[in-house]
Design a protein around this motif. Structure first.
Motif, PDB file in Angstrom:
ATOM      1  N   TYR A  47       0.833  -1.211   0.000  1.00  0.00           N
ATOM      2  CA  TYR A  47       0.000   0.000   0.000  1.00  0.00           C
ATOM      3  C   TYR A  47       0.862   1.252   0.000  1.00  0.00           C
ATOM      4  O   TYR A  47       0.536   2.250  -0.653  1.00  0.00           O
ATOM      5  CB  TYR A  47      -0.945  -0.007   1.203  1.00  0.00           C
ATOM      6  N   ASN A  48       1.992   1.211   0.689  1.00  0.00           N
ATOM      7  CA  ASN A  48       2.896   2.360   0.687  1.00  0.00           C
ATOM      8  C   ASN A  48       3.661   2.495  -0.625  1.00  0.00           C
ATOM      9  O   ASN A  48       4.054   3.598  -1.006  1.00  0.00           O
ATOM     10  CB  ASN A  48       3.868   2.266   1.868  1.00  0.00           C
ATOM     11  N   ASN A  51      -0.055   3.194  -3.037  1.00  0.00           N
ATOM     12  CA  ASN A  51      -1.155   4.052  -2.594  1.00  0.00           C
ATOM     13  C   ASN A  51      -2.483   3.682  -3.267  1.00  0.00           C
ATOM     14  O   ASN A  51      -3.329   4.541  -3.523  1.00  0.00           O
ATOM     15  CB  ASN A  51      -0.838   5.534  -2.856  1.00  0.00           C
ATOM     16  N   ASP A 262      -5.431   6.103   6.628  1.00  0.00           N
ATOM     17  CA  ASP A 262      -6.142   7.224   6.025  1.00  0.00           C
ATOM     18  C   ASP A 262      -7.437   7.632   6.740  1.00  0.00           C
ATOM     19  O   ASP A 262      -7.861   8.780   6.622  1.00  0.00           O
ATOM     20  CB  ASP A 262      -6.483   6.891   4.561  1.00  0.00           C
TER      21      ASP A 262
END
Length: 417
Positions: A47-48, A51, A262
């Motif tokens: 995910y990093n 994104n 988030d």
């Protein structure tokens, strides 16, 4: 005989008194601990890198394609193979995969490859672990039935599920802390060491010769026999189907990295706790069921538990408070723990010894479908609907699955053991 069985059933430690079972249980705990840490770190890492919530879903798809494709053949192969050697080979191959991921996470790799290509290499490695998983996953349960006498099998199954959940909850939580403390590369190094430790613990187990002879049946006939058994055993098929579709649509764990970073904004430490919340709840259920097993109406309780699981997922979806999100996942895990124990007990009690590899591989297909395809479904739904609506949709679909099962599978609803 009639006096021995009740005594063992009422003794919560009856199976743990068997040395070989203790070795198998401990080895599995460290194995699952490492795998759950790997799932945690790879989800956060991808995910990093990207994104993109869909990228998290693609991790599950990368693993489930080979795992499901090979599952039926793997079951036949397990039945005709020496189990100990197969198990040790699988654990060692996982250790190699963890080492490859460690190298991909290094500064040297980051300096020479773009995030896009690092992500592709991670997917390729996870694809290989899916191949290994098809053969290794069912072997633990196959060996369980060979080590423990049938009179203590229900107790051993509960302990086995408890060991799985202990490793799972610890892996999720520790993975998040280690990411914050020593980074992704350091965490993957720890994972490789834990897999090596699992190999050492499992090594003293005695050889488990095949119960089905090579050449006794053609591979296709052998595979069909295992499938036919599952589809004819209505309680087993109902429990597996219910679990598969409920987790396929209702599993929110895949989106936890998105919620942590988030929505709730709690960082890797909070991510670790959220990731482990469901497993903490599940292990609480397993401990309670070990001390006080369900005696009646297991099928009805299973259906109510899965409906409650869907409710918890909806609460998690709409929550913007960390404590409420954690509590919802914790309770969902407690309810899911009931499903895990009931399904595992039915599988062990209903399966003949000479078919365990094939039947447990079919079981593995259902589990892989629910977990990894569920991860992909969550990522795709998040891309199409948005993160929060996609998780709410999953909870509602879980209610629908329970409703259909209640009316279409009366044998499961009325089941007792």
């Amino acid at each position: 005989m009639t006096q021995t069985v009740p005594t063992q059933q009422n003794d919560p430690f009856s199976s743990v008194r068997i040395k070989a079972f203790r070795n198998l249980l401990a080895g599995r705990i460290f194995f699952i601990l490492a795998l759950r840490m790997m799932t945690t770190v790879v989800g956060w890492w991808i995910y990093n890198l990207t994104n993109d919530p869909l990228a998290i879903g693609l991790i599950g798809l990368s693993e489930v394609i080979p795992a499901i494709s090979l599952a039926l053949y793997a079951g036949h192969f397990i039945d005709i193979s020496e189990k100990r050697r197969l198990l040790l080979t699988g654990v060692m191959l996982y250790c190699i995969a963890a080492t490859i991921l460690t190298m991909l996470s290094s500064r040297y790799t980051a300096a020479h490859l773009s995030n896009h290509w690092i992500a592709i290499c991670v997917y390729m490695t996870i694809f290989c672990t899916g191949i290994i998983r098809a053969f290794t996953g069912p072997v633990f349960n196959v060996m369980l039935a060979s080590i423990v006498p049938k009179s203590a099998l229900q107790n051993a199954t509960t302990w086995n599920q408890g060991g799985w959940l202990s490793g799972s909850v610890s892996g999720h939580a520790i993975g998040g802390f280690l990411i914050a403390g020593i980074g992704i590369s350091g965490t993957l190094t720890v994972i490789a060491c834990l897999l090596a430790l699992s190999f050492i613990i499992l090594f003293p187990l005695k050889k488990q010769p095949p119960l089905a002879e090579r050449g006794e049946k053609r591979t296709l006939e052998s595979v069909k026999e295992g499938l036919n058994f599952v589809f004819k055993t209505k309680e087993l098929l109902g429990a597996l189907s219910l679990d598969m579709f409920a987790v396929l649509f209702g599993g929110a764990v895949a989106m936890v990295p998105v919620y942590a970073r988030d929505i709730l904004k709690v960082g890797p430490e909070g991510f670790g706790f959220l990731n482990g919340a469901a497993d903490i709840g599940a292990i609480c259920s397993v401990v309670l069921l070990t001390i006080s097993p369900m005696r009646r109406k297991q099928g009805t309780k299973l259906l109510f538990a899965v409906a409650g699981f869907g409710t918890c997922i909806i609460i998690f979806a709409v929550s913007q408070l960390y404590w409420l999100s954690f509590a919802a996942l914790l309770l969902s895990g407690m309810l899911d723990g009931i499903s895990v124990v009931v399904r595992g007990t039915i599988t062990q009690l209903k399966t003949p010894d000479h078919m365990r590899g094939r039947v447990l591989s079919v079981n593995s297909m259902f589990i892989n479908s629910s977990n990894e395809l569920g991860q992909f479904e969550s990522g795709l739904a998040a891309r199409l609907l948005g993160v929060v609506p996609s998780v709410v949709f999953g909870g509602i679909m879980t209610w629908m699955v329970v409703g259909v099962t209640w009316f279409k599978a009366p044998s499961l609803r009325k089941m007792e053991y």
